[in-house]
Design an enzyme around this catalytic site. Structure first.
Site, PDB file in Angstrom:
ATOM      1  N   GLY A  78       0.812  -1.231   0.000  1.00 26.51           N
ATOM      2  CA  GLY A  78       0.000   0.000   0.000  1.00 26.51           C
ATOM      3  C   GLY A  78       0.834   1.266   0.000  1.00 26.51           C
ATOM      4  N   LYS A  90       3.510  16.858  -4.376  1.00 26.04           N
ATOM      5  CA  LYS A  90       3.816  17.174  -2.963  1.00 26.04           C
ATOM      6  C   LYS A  90       4.699  18.414  -2.861  1.00 26.04           C
ATOM      7  CE  LYS A  90       3.577  12.348  -1.595  1.00 26.04           C
ATOM      8  NZ  LYS A  90       4.155  11.235  -0.876  1.00 26.04           N
ATOM      9  N   GLY A 138       1.989   4.466   3.614  1.00 27.17           N
ATOM     10  CA  GLY A 138       1.405   3.290   4.257  1.00 27.17           C
ATOM     11  C   GLY A 138      -0.026   3.587   4.656  1.00 27.17           C
TER      12      GLY A 138
END
Ligand SMILES: NC(=O)C1=CN([C@@H]2O[C@H](COP(=O)(O)OP(=O)(O)OC[C@H]3O[C@@H](n4cnc5c(N)ncnc54)[C@H](O)[C@@H]3O)[C@@H](O)[C@H]2O)C=CC1
Ligand SMILES: N[C@@H](CC=O)C(=O)O
Length: 359
Positions: free
Chosen positions: A210, A228, A343
């Site tokens: 993930g 980002k 995660g």
């Protein structure tokens, strides 16, 4: 249990909750968020609607979180935002919150309108704030109203980097430069990659854990990191556009035009070019790290770089992100924020934290 807590616990859940929530996206992150709702930390939240890309379900009394993800995968009402918003409208909770745990640009473009209608938006989806500048400005305008925008999950998967930049900015401090590792998946991949296991095998593992985007080309192309970096730069006051960011694309030409399924079936095309990069770096006593940089003039770069073993990024572990911020008041030595940056569990926690921070 003391008397007060016992009294609270005996109230029907719908009467106790302060937050009515709609969850968009029940994938890796959304699934972890549903599991959090089943813990005491999630008790104040009432989930009145949830959706994936094809199905949705609403229940004014609150949806049972257990196996909701699996149920929506196979059945449910057709997707219709209006029904989800109606479920929020019908609820008496103090805060009405839309949580975007998708990667959909279409949904992200709706954030300003939802905010303008008074819904709080909490998001892991970077497509709006990290997209074109017009979207960023629309978001800032919508945030001037009463509704709040929770974006801690969009950078560093909840590491306190956006909140730190905002505090510094509010105190009149100015960002001079930022250097770091902004991708949890690319950090994990290059921290692990030593040439013994094919890069493609590591990438499959990173997706299963993930860490990657739904389509890992968003990570490998540098575009997720660019988003980002744009969010960080804009939060620090630079009106940066995507065109101003130099981005290295690690996806070989042959994989670029494939659909997601074909791409996943042909990952081995990544192996030879990255093995050559790794061997060249090793021969020079260096290691490969995926770095992002911005300087005081707004010059920004994202890409795979050879760094010496003494470089701070060479010592990262797991999915660590690293943000080294130089500002007018942190000039001699940078302010450094480091920790796991991808995660499902930590990202879901960042979403929950933003919901619980609504007062
Ligand atoms: N995985 C991670 O470590 C982190 C992920 N994120 C962000 O979280 C978001 C989700 O990532 P994952 O859970 O890994 O992806 P995923 O692919 O596992 O799940 C995405 C979910 O969104 C749903 N979706 C797509 N379009 C939708 C729509 N129009 N309406 C409702 N649902 C829709 C999909 O059906 C799926 O359930 C992405 O934006 C990602 O960048 C942010 C920080 C860390
Ligand atoms: N794919 C992203 C997940 C978080 O945004 C990453 O690897 O950092």
């Amino acid at each position: 249990m003391n008397a007060l807590l016992a009294g609270q616990a005996s109230l029907p859940r719908a009467l106790r909750r302060r937050h009515a929530v709609v969850l968009l996206g029940t994938g890796m992150v959304g699934g972890a968020f549903l599991r959090l709702l089943d813990t005491p930390a999630g008790a104040a939240l009432g989930l009145v609607g949830a959706a994936n890309s094809r199905h949705q379900q609403t229940d004014p009394a609150g949806l049972a979180e257990r196996s909701l993800r699996e149920r929506l995968a196979v059945a449910g009402a057709a997707r219709d935002d209006a029904a989800l918003l109606a479920a929020l409208d019908a609820d008496a909770a103090v805060h009405k919150v839309i949580i975007d745990a998708s990667a959909s640009a279409v949904l992200a473009a709706r954030h300003p309108a939802w905010l303008a209608r008074g819904y709080h938006v909490v998001t892991a989806n970077k497509a709006l704030a990290g997209g074109d500048l017009q979207g960023w400005h629309a978001l800032q305008a919508a945030c001037a109203g009463h509704a709040r925008y929770g974006d801690a999950a969009t950078v560093g998967a909840g590491l306190p980097v956006l909140s730190t930049l905002r505090r510094l900015h509010a105190c009149g401090d100015a960002l001079l430069s930022l250097e770091g590792v902004l991708s949890g998946s690319l950090s994990w991949l290059f921290n692990r990659y030593d040439g013994t296991r094919p890069f493609s095998a590591l990438l499959r593992e990173a997706r299963a854990r993930g860490y990657t985007e739904p389509d890992a080309r968003a990570d490998l192309s540098g575009e997720d990191v660019a988003r980002k970096l744009l969010i960080l730069a804009r939060t620090a006051g630079f009106a940066l556009t995507r065109a101003a960011v130099q981005v290295e694309n690690l996806v070989p030409e042959v994989l670029r035009a494939l659909d997601t399924g074909q791409f996943a079936a042909n990952l081995e095309a990544l192996d030879a070019p990255l093995a050559a990069r790794h061997a060249a770096a090793t021969a020079r006593g260096a290691v490969l790290r995926h770095l992002a940089r911005i300087d005081r003039h707004g010059r920004a770069q994202v890409g795979l770089v050879e760094v010496a073993a003494t470089h701070p990024a060479a010592h990262l572990r797991g999915t660590d992100n690293l943000f080294a911020l130089k500002t007018t008041r942190y000039r001699a030595q940078p302010l450094v924020i480091q920790g796991p940056g991808a995660g499902p569990e930590i990202t879901a926690q960042a979403l929950l934290g933003d919901v619980l921070a609504l007062v």
